[in-house]
Design a protein around this motif. Sequence first.
Motif, short mmCIF file in Angstrom:
data_model
loop_
_atom_site.label_atom_id
_atom_site.label_comp_id
_atom_site.label_asym_id
_atom_site.label_seq_id
_atom_site.Cartn_x
_atom_site.Cartn_y
_atom_site.Cartn_z
N THR A 136 4.35 -8.39 -1.26
CA THR A 136 3.56 -7.60 -2.22
C THR A 136 2.69 -8.46 -3.12
O THR A 136 1.76 -7.96 -3.75
CB THR A 136 4.49 -6.77 -3.14
OG1 THR A 136 5.30 -7.68 -3.89
CG2 THR A 136 5.39 -5.84 -2.34
N GLY A 137 3.03 -9.76 -3.23
CA GLY A 137 2.26 -10.64 -4.11
C GLY A 137 2.74 -10.62 -5.55
O GLY A 137 2.25 -11.38 -6.38
N PHE A 196 4.61 -9.58 9.53
CA PHE A 196 4.16 -10.49 8.47
C PHE A 196 3.63 -11.77 9.11
O PHE A 196 4.35 -12.48 9.81
CB PHE A 196 5.34 -10.82 7.56
CG PHE A 196 4.93 -11.52 6.31
CD1 PHE A 196 4.40 -10.83 5.24
CD2 PHE A 196 5.07 -12.90 6.21
CE1 PHE A 196 4.01 -11.48 4.08
CE2 PHE A 196 4.68 -13.56 5.05
CZ PHE A 196 4.15 -12.84 3.99
N ARG A 243 0.54 -12.14 4.87
CA ARG A 243 0.52 -10.70 4.57
C ARG A 243 0.89 -9.87 5.80
O ARG A 243 0.81 -10.37 6.94
CB ARG A 243 -0.85 -10.27 4.04
CG ARG A 243 -1.96 -10.33 5.06
CD ARG A 243 -3.26 -9.82 4.42
NE ARG A 243 -4.37 -9.81 5.38
CZ ARG A 243 -4.61 -8.81 6.20
NH1 ARG A 243 -3.84 -7.74 6.22
NH2 ARG A 243 -5.64 -8.88 7.02
N TRP A 302 1.88 -1.41 -0.08
CA TRP A 302 2.05 -1.11 1.34
C TRP A 302 2.73 0.22 1.57
O TRP A 302 3.68 0.57 0.89
CB TRP A 302 2.85 -2.23 2.04
CG TRP A 302 2.15 -3.54 1.92
CD1 TRP A 302 2.45 -4.54 1.04
CD2 TRP A 302 1.02 -3.97 2.66
NE1 TRP A 302 1.57 -5.58 1.19
CE2 TRP A 302 0.67 -5.26 2.18
CE3 TRP A 302 0.25 -3.41 3.69
CZ2 TRP A 302 -0.39 -5.99 2.70
CZ3 TRP A 302 -0.81 -4.14 4.19
CH2 TRP A 302 -1.12 -5.39 3.70
#
Length: 443
Positions: free
Chosen positions: A371-372, A98, A102, A287
């Motif tokens: 993941t947002g 990370f 991201r 992902w």
Amino acid sequence: MAMGSGVSGGGRPVLVVGAGFSGLSAAHFLTRAGFDVEIREAAARPGGMIGTLETPYGPVETAANGLLNSALVEDTFAALGVRTRPAPTGSARARFVFRGGRPRRWPLSFAESFMALGSLARCALVERSLAPRAGETVREWGTRALSASAARYSIETALQGVYAGDPERMSASLVLGPLFRPEGESSSPVRRPRFRGTVSPLGGMGRLIDGFKESLANRGARLELLSPVGAEDLRASRRPVVLAAGVAGARAILDGLDRERADALGRVETLPLVSVGAHFPEGSSPWRGFGCLFPPYEADALGVLWNEPVGGIGPSAGAVPESPLEAASGPLSETWILGGALFRATAGRSATELADHEILDLVRRERRRVTGVDHEPLHARVSRWPCALPHFTVEMEKAASLFRPNRGNLYLLGNYTGGIGLARILEQAASLPAEIARTGVWP
Ligand SMILES: Cc1cc2nc3c(=O)[nH]c(=O)nc-3n(C[C@H](O)[C@H](O)[C@H](O)COP(=O)(O)OP(=O)(O)OC[C@H]3O[C@@H](n4cnc5c(N)ncnc54)[C@H](O)[C@@H]3O)c2cc1C
């Protein structure tokens, strides 16, 4: 030393203290070599930190999810009759770091990669060796061999994901030294496994523990549960003893038997870890791959493993997919690991001292960064291990020579005697029958 090494125990007795992975694997090789083995375990169940919990969405692990494959690992699974999950292929093997908001397959910038290559070349040519020096920390080695920022997002992150230690204190020679051993000195098996990577039992790590248990019972080994061993029990022991009770357990026992080695173990710090096995709604993460690690100092979690989806709720829930294709849909199974040396303690508390809801809040926050989007887990099981792993520090490097070779009929085995990973523990366990046959003392 592989199975079938020609060692003959001749029915001589050996006591194994602890029925975690170390104790069970020691007992496995000792019984197969013909020793008469008794195992005493303080807890009510074998496996130590390893275990598989059943949930409505499928199994989750309490600690290790798999082993680094080797020929010895394959032989052991075959001997125990434990089937393995299909080896991940293609994108399922992808590992991420990370960085910059991201997960990234290659976490270094072009300039950092260029500098790291230059630094490696200079080190190899000018210093003529990349091998870690005595007393050198991971931070110092990384800065010398790769440059500071490249090291932080590559080697430091990777090592933190395995050892959970502080790069400024971890010993480079303890954790990287084995990579630089000349051919022939290496303790790795010579035979190559069928594939490189991580291997997991079909149905979870608990199947491996069950396999050990059944095979040991079939070969006449005795497993006594709820049977803690103290120094007093061993003082008059007339048989070799394998101490496979973890750092804290071994230290407590040695305290009354071998002051020097007890003091050496006293210099080994232990790190707390929390493992969260959770399922999230199908499609709640873009992902796919093996998992994602977080760089030191930049997150509350050490990393996340993305397990194969397990087939949804209903009659097939919990079924482990036979092939990666079969596992294309269903809730997402993830294992989040928190804790270690750099955990940013909340009000002075370590990760294992936090309540379940506090741990789940941290997991949700970290997952949102990856993941947002925010998703509540469908289900989560928290496992706490206050003394999970030894901290492989430079201080431990000084003490480590006292853990081996063994002496006084007491044989130490654990994740502090030669490496954290189960594959390394298995290698050491496999060499015990020959060592005990050679140096053990019976009246
Ligand atoms: C969250 C987490 C994830 C991990 N992931 C991986 C992974 O994916 N792959 C990998 O290879 N490794 C992994 N590891 C590391 C691996 O799980 C451990 O190194 C390994 O399980 C240690 O096994 P052990 O038998 O030495 O210790 P333990 O599991 O601690 O077992 C020691 C046993 O001794 C018993 N005992 C203690 N004192 C006494 C006494 N006085 N008398 C009798 N019995 C006693 C205890 O009750 C316990 O059952 C992970 C570890 C953690 C915590």
